[in-house]
Scaffold this motif. Sequence first.
Motif, PDB file in Angstrom:
ATOM      1  N   THR A  46      -1.578   4.745  11.276  1.00  0.00           N
ATOM      2  CA  THR A  46      -1.035   3.806  10.228  1.00  0.00           C
ATOM      3  C   THR A  46       0.374   3.507  10.373  1.00  0.00           C
ATOM      4  N   VAL A  47       1.040   4.820  10.539  1.00  0.00           N
ATOM      5  CA  VAL A  47       2.396   4.437  10.503  1.00  0.00           C
ATOM      6  C   VAL A  47       2.877   3.335  11.842  1.00  0.00           C
ATOM      7  N   THR A  65       1.871   0.116  10.762  1.00  0.00           N
ATOM      8  CA  THR A  65       2.656  -0.517   9.722  1.00  0.00           C
ATOM      9  C   THR A  65       4.255  -0.787  10.259  1.00  0.00           C
ATOM     10  N   ALA A  84       0.840   3.470   1.930  1.00  0.00           N
ATOM     11  CA  ALA A  84       1.507   3.858   3.403  1.00  0.00           C
ATOM     12  C   ALA A  84       2.706   2.996   3.494  1.00  0.00           C
ATOM     13  N   ARG A  85       2.895   1.725   3.288  1.00  0.00           N
ATOM     14  CA  ARG A  85       3.707   1.008   3.304  1.00  0.00           C
ATOM     15  C   ARG A  85       4.878   1.362   2.544  1.00  0.00           C
ATOM     16  N   THR A  99       0.896  -1.176  -0.063  1.00  0.00           N
ATOM     17  CA  THR A  99      -0.214  -0.122  -0.031  1.00  0.00           C
ATOM     18  C   THR A  99       0.791   1.240   0.064  1.00  0.00           C
ATOM     19  N   VAL A 159      -1.338   9.585   4.785  1.00  0.00           N
ATOM     20  CA  VAL A 159      -0.963   8.754   5.609  1.00  0.00           C
ATOM     21  C   VAL A 159      -1.354   9.101   7.233  1.00  0.00           C
ATOM     22  N   HIS A 160      -2.019   8.282   7.837  1.00  0.00           N
ATOM     23  CA  HIS A 160      -2.338   8.655   9.194  1.00  0.00           C
ATOM     24  C   HIS A 160      -1.198   8.191  10.123  1.00  0.00           C
ATOM     25  N   GLU A 166       3.712  11.694   2.384  1.00  0.00           N
ATOM     26  CA  GLU A 166       2.397  11.000   1.765  1.00  0.00           C
ATOM     27  C   GLU A 166       1.483  11.824   2.997  1.00  0.00           C
ATOM     28  N   VAL A 203       7.001  10.560   6.980  1.00  0.00           N
ATOM     29  CA  VAL A 203       5.829  10.039   6.161  1.00  0.00           C
ATOM     30  C   VAL A 203       4.959  11.112   5.785  1.00  0.00           C
TER      31      VAL A 203
END
Lengths: 172, 172
Positions: B65-66, B69, B27-28, B25, B61-62, B58, B54
């Motif tokens: 999520t980091v 991730t 995010a990743r 994704t 990206v929340h 991006e 991040v």
Amino acid sequence: MNANHDGDRVEAALGRLRELGERITPARQAVLRVIDTADRAEEHLSAEHIGERVATLEPSVHRATVYRTLTALTGAGVLTHVHLGGTGTVYHLATPASEAAPGVSPAAYGTDVSEPHGHGHTHVQCVVCGRVQDAPPGVLDEAARIMRDDLGFELDTSHAALLGRCADCVPT
Amino acid sequence: MNANHDGDRVEAALGRLRELGERITPARQAVLRVIDTADRAEEHLSAEHIGERVATLEPSVHRATVYRTLTALTGAGVLTHVHLGGTGTVYHLATPASEAAPGVSPAAYGTDVSEPHGHGHTHVQCVVCGRVQDAPPGVLDEAARIMRDDLGFELDTSHAALLGRCADCVPT
DNA sequence: CTGCCTGCAAAGGATTTGCACTCAT
DNA sequence: ATGAGTGCAAATCCTTTGCAGGCAG
């Protein structure tokens, strides 16, 4: 019976505090007593955990005071702390290199972040079960030598615990 | 240029993720890219810090999520983390034992129970200035041997950083 | 299509800090 | 007396989690 013996090291710590002009308060005594007891049981207590025990021993002592006390006493050199990987920090009585009993981590920590002498036990923690144990004396001697010769880096061998798997958790 | 080079290791990581059936994704990818870049600059980023970068790379990206991730990718084995004493945890790309650092040999690895490690070398952190640097390969070999022979404890030489004073901060 | 991954927001939990008061010295 | 220590409570700070929707495969 043994309350006296237990008090020995606490007394020593209190004595050093007096010499330094630090004040002796119920809160500080409670903290020292809790840590001393834990040390003797080879336990490794975090600030939070120390707070809990202090609470039962001296309910009037506030949590915030425990934190401030730990900081103050560490600064005064009567306490030492060891950073465990990921699982926080644990405290020990800074024994004046006298009775380096098993399970205890002596370390003469001067004021603050300015003490080269970390001559205490190195701790190792199992990443599987979380158990903390003492490493054999001198485990990091060779590493310290290499670091010094190679990078001019003075290793503090007892300030951070090493990680790995203990005998019980190593997959055979 | 080097944007391609930067992508090499990220690509490798993505490849491994695919093999594992993990999803690729934005995010990743962003997280991997940020860490890869930091690695190349010999930087040591915490989860929070990675989050910041991040965010600029991006923005959609929340933060949460980091964190998720980082956990997921570490679990998948494409990331490694190193615990720094007291100052948190930093992340690295888990290099497949190829071009990690000069002279680092692939650590023999047994299980996967909790740590697919990888960055392969030991870190040391200066308690005065906070700087993190890489220790010479094998610094902990002797310590690891002692721990194994003595306690049956399998040391993970790259999972936690050692503390001390760097050459610049050692009082002469 | 499926369900893994994400965004959002709110909860969480450990440690810290401002302020006024108290007690050790 | 007097200021180092403390109690209290609110504030932070980083990280986690519940849930619903979206996108990768």
